[in-house]
Write an enzyme that holds these catalytic residues in place. Structure first.
Site, mmCIF file in Angstrom:
data_model
loop_
_atom_site.group_PDB
_atom_site.id
_atom_site.type_symbol
_atom_site.label_atom_id
_atom_site.label_comp_id
_atom_site.label_asym_id
_atom_site.label_seq_id
_atom_site.Cartn_x
_atom_site.Cartn_y
_atom_site.Cartn_z
ATOM 1 N N CYS A 111 0.814 -1.234 0.000
ATOM 2 C CA CYS A 111 0.000 0.000 0.000
ATOM 3 C C CYS A 111 0.841 1.275 0.000
ATOM 4 C CB CYS A 111 -0.926 0.028 1.207
ATOM 5 S SG CYS A 111 -2.069 -1.335 1.232
ATOM 6 N N HIS A 284 -2.704 7.203 2.632
ATOM 7 C CA HIS A 284 -3.218 5.914 2.152
ATOM 8 C C HIS A 284 -4.622 5.725 2.731
ATOM 9 C CE1 HIS A 284 -3.853 1.833 1.230
ATOM 10 N NE2 HIS A 284 -3.529 1.345 2.412
ATOM 11 N N ASN A 314 -10.188 0.291 0.454
ATOM 12 C CA ASN A 314 -8.723 0.288 0.381
ATOM 13 C C ASN A 314 -8.299 -0.309 -0.962
ATOM 14 O OD1 ASN A 314 -5.994 -0.272 0.637
ATOM 15 N ND2 ASN A 314 -6.144 -1.101 2.706
HETATM 16 N N1 ACO Z 1 -18.389 -7.193 10.358
HETATM 17 C C1 ACO Z 1 -18.772 -7.404 11.623
HETATM 18 N N2 ACO Z 1 -17.927 -7.789 12.567
HETATM 19 C C2 ACO Z 1 -16.636 -7.967 12.251
HETATM 20 C C3 ACO Z 1 -16.163 -7.759 10.942
HETATM 21 C C4 ACO Z 1 -17.092 -7.361 9.979
HETATM 22 N N3 ACO Z 1 -16.756 -7.136 8.690
HETATM 23 N N4 ACO Z 1 -14.848 -8.002 10.916
HETATM 24 C C5 ACO Z 1 -14.484 -8.339 12.150
HETATM 25 N N5 ACO Z 1 -15.582 -8.328 12.968
HETATM 26 C C6 ACO Z 1 -15.653 -8.624 14.393
HETATM 27 C C7 ACO Z 1 -14.515 -9.485 14.883
HETATM 28 O O1 ACO Z 1 -14.778 -10.847 14.671
HETATM 29 C C8 ACO Z 1 -14.487 -9.118 16.348
HETATM 30 O O2 ACO Z 1 -15.511 -9.837 17.011
HETATM 31 P P1 ACO Z 1 -15.293 -10.414 18.510
HETATM 32 O O3 ACO Z 1 -15.043 -9.183 19.348
HETATM 33 O O4 ACO Z 1 -16.567 -11.108 18.788
HETATM 34 O O5 ACO Z 1 -14.084 -11.286 18.430
HETATM 35 C C9 ACO Z 1 -14.896 -7.644 16.369
HETATM 36 O O6 ACO Z 1 -15.536 -7.394 15.094
HETATM 37 C C10 ACO Z 1 -13.743 -6.682 16.528
HETATM 38 O O7 ACO Z 1 -12.709 -7.057 15.597
HETATM 39 P P2 ACO Z 1 -11.376 -6.249 15.489
HETATM 40 O O8 ACO Z 1 -10.487 -6.907 14.509
HETATM 41 O O9 ACO Z 1 -10.843 -6.035 16.878
HETATM 42 O O10 ACO Z 1 -11.913 -4.852 14.930
HETATM 43 P P3 ACO Z 1 -11.138 -3.493 14.768
HETATM 44 O O11 ACO Z 1 -11.799 -2.448 15.541
HETATM 45 O O12 ACO Z 1 -9.661 -3.689 14.981
HETATM 46 O O13 ACO Z 1 -11.383 -3.157 13.236
HETATM 47 C C11 ACO Z 1 -10.185 -3.296 11.146
HETATM 48 C C12 ACO Z 1 -10.926 -4.070 12.251
HETATM 49 C C13 ACO Z 1 -11.163 -2.375 10.477
HETATM 50 C C14 ACO Z 1 -9.640 -4.315 10.151
HETATM 51 C C15 ACO Z 1 -9.020 -2.487 11.765
HETATM 52 O O14 ACO Z 1 -8.271 -3.297 12.633
HETATM 53 C C16 ACO Z 1 -8.118 -1.896 10.716
HETATM 54 O O15 ACO Z 1 -8.503 -1.047 9.958
HETATM 55 N N6 ACO Z 1 -6.851 -2.312 10.715
HETATM 56 C C17 ACO Z 1 -5.901 -1.780 9.764
HETATM 57 C C18 ACO Z 1 -6.074 -2.411 8.428
HETATM 58 C C19 ACO Z 1 -5.224 -1.707 7.411
HETATM 59 O O16 ACO Z 1 -4.975 -0.532 7.541
HETATM 60 N N7 ACO Z 1 -4.756 -2.394 6.412
HETATM 61 C C20 ACO Z 1 -3.916 -1.655 5.468
HETATM 62 C C21 ACO Z 1 -2.973 -2.434 4.815
HETATM 63 S S1 ACO Z 1 -3.744 -3.500 3.671
HETATM 64 C C22 ACO Z 1 -2.574 -3.825 2.467
HETATM 65 O O17 ACO Z 1 -1.462 -3.454 2.574
HETATM 66 C C23 ACO Z 1 -3.038 -4.635 1.297
#
Ligand code: ACO
Length: 357
Positions: A111, A284, A314
């Site tokens: 990214c 990004h 993304n």
């Molecule tokens: N819908 C509903 N619930 C979900 C979903 C979804 N799509 N995805 C995960 N959950 C649930 C999980 O199972 C978890 O449930 P639990 O508490 O019962 O275990 C809960 O939601 C919380 O999950 P987290 O992973 O802790 O959620 P978080 O607040 O961290 O958000 C996210 C997740 C959006 C992925 C975040 O961590 C994020 O943006 N991380 C950075 C990602 C990124 O920037 N990637 C860039 C690089 S990608 C590349 O280089 C190709």
């Protein structure tokens, strides 16, 4: 004098997929996705390819610059979802454009690709100019004045559509800029690139191995990334091969926020400007919460950050160039402004670049 952005463009697939559409295929909701990420819709390529998207974005950037494909000396394409390994994605785009004078190659910095690509292309132009006028250190090289820097992704091909934690995040699209040497304008002022070892492999895509019989030794030998890096799951087994984006969201989130803050501070220091002098930030587009956090930490008001993630998700190596195009189109970048592009991604990579518009 320096390398200036003289044209910009983007290209998106026709199909718009909403959060409600995603909720029909995995256990998720519009509310969860919007609250955690800021994403409402993403574009998914059915008919389009990485090549067609990249070519369309490049054509739009050339038209914006008032240039022909023949005017281009260099094409750098950043992608993690190329249509082929060989020829390179850049070579395929070059062929479609008819850019007969250009040399073309791919660059993978996930990214952060846009930042790396702009830095590499501008460095090659600057080195070329220096070698021609005799002021540079180093060998004689290709004459280069203009480069197309293209980010093109069809992430839908490397997305696990059964994994709600990742599939709601990604989209397809392409962005492009034309960089041109300018004897009078400074253009790009500074860059900052960094690689941090991804020891826990929190962001990976395994190679898509073809498991046909191997005619030597004991037969098929194709290691998964788990075997290569000795990463095991809780049961002590190697990670299985998974040619899809696999991500530990929270670890990436933590890395991303720190990386943007570090890169933003470093690049402004190198450019000799203060963060408050930055008129527009092009981050990004991974998560609106990451952008809000970084805006606060850096003390650059959120209103100065281009946020395009809502309609595209993304798009990895395309995201910064697509957002840059959006910022130009909306009139928020004016001549003379200091603009900062900043990114992070798999690798783990991070970086930033400051230019005077
Ligand atoms: N819908 C509903 N619930 C979900 C979903 C979804 N799509 N995805 C995960 N959950 C649930 C999980 O199972 C978890 O449930 P639990 O508490 O019962 O275990 C809960 O939601 C919380 O999950 P987290 O992973 O802790 O959620 P978080 O607040 O961290 O958000 C996210 C997740 C959006 C992925 C975040 O961590 C994020 O943006 N991380 C950075 C990602 C990124 O920037 N990637 C860039 C690089 S990608 C590349 O280089 C190709």
């Amino acid at each position: 004098m320096g390398c200036k952005i003289v044209g910009h463009g983007k290209a998106l697939p026709e199909l718009i997929v909403s959060n409600d559409d995603m909720a029909k295929i995995v256990d998720t909701s519009d509310e969860w996705i919007v609250e955690r990420t800021g994403i409402h819709n993403r574009r998914i390529a059915l008919e389009e390819t990485t090549t067609s998207l990249g070519t369309d974005a490049a054509r739009n950037a050339l038209a914006d610059a008032g240039l022909a494909a023949d005017d281009i000396d260099l094409i750098v394409c950043m992608t993690i979802s190329a249509d082929a390994v060989v020829p390179s994605q850049a070579a395929l785009i070059k062929m479609q454009l008819g850019a007969s004078n250009a040399v073309a190659f791919d660059l993978n910095a996930a990214c952060t690709g846009c930042i790396y690509g702009m830095d590499v292309a501008s460095t090659m132009i600057e080195a070329s100019v220096a070698s021609e006028d005799g002021s540079g250190i180093g060998h004689r090289r290709n004459a280069m004045r203009r480069a197309l820097v293209v980010g093109a992704e069809r992430l839908s091909r490397i997305t696990d559509w059964t994994d709600r934690a990742t599939c709601v995040l990604f989209g397809d699209g392409a962005g492009a800029i034309v960089l041109e040497w300018d004897d009078n304008a400074p253009g790009i002022l500074a860059s900052f690139l960094k690689n941090t070892d991804d020891e826990a492999l929190c962001l990976t895509v395994d190679a898509n191995h073809d498991l046909r019989p191997f005619p030597f030794g004991d037969g098929v030998r194709m290691e998964s990334l788990g075997e290569v890096m000795d990463i095991r799951n809780d049961d002590g087994e190697f990670w299985p091969q998974l040619p899809y984006i696999r991500m530990h969201g929270q670890r990436v989130f933590k890395f991303a926020t720190a990386a943007i803050v570090e890169a933003g501070r470093e690049v402004c220091e190198r450019a000799g400007i203060k963060l408050e002098d930055v008129a527009c930030v092009i981050p990004h587009q991974a998560n609106d919460r990451i952008i809000r956090f970084a805006a606060k930490k850096l003390g650059v008001p959120y209103e100065r950050w281009q946020v395009s993630i809502g309609e595209t998700g993304n798009t990895s190596a395309s995201s910064v160039l697509m957002a840059l195009h959006d910022a130009y189109e909306s009139g928020r970048i004016r001549p003379g402004d200091f603009v900062m592009c900043v990114g992070f991604g798999g690798g783990l990579t991070s970086g930033a670049l400051v230019f005077e518009a």
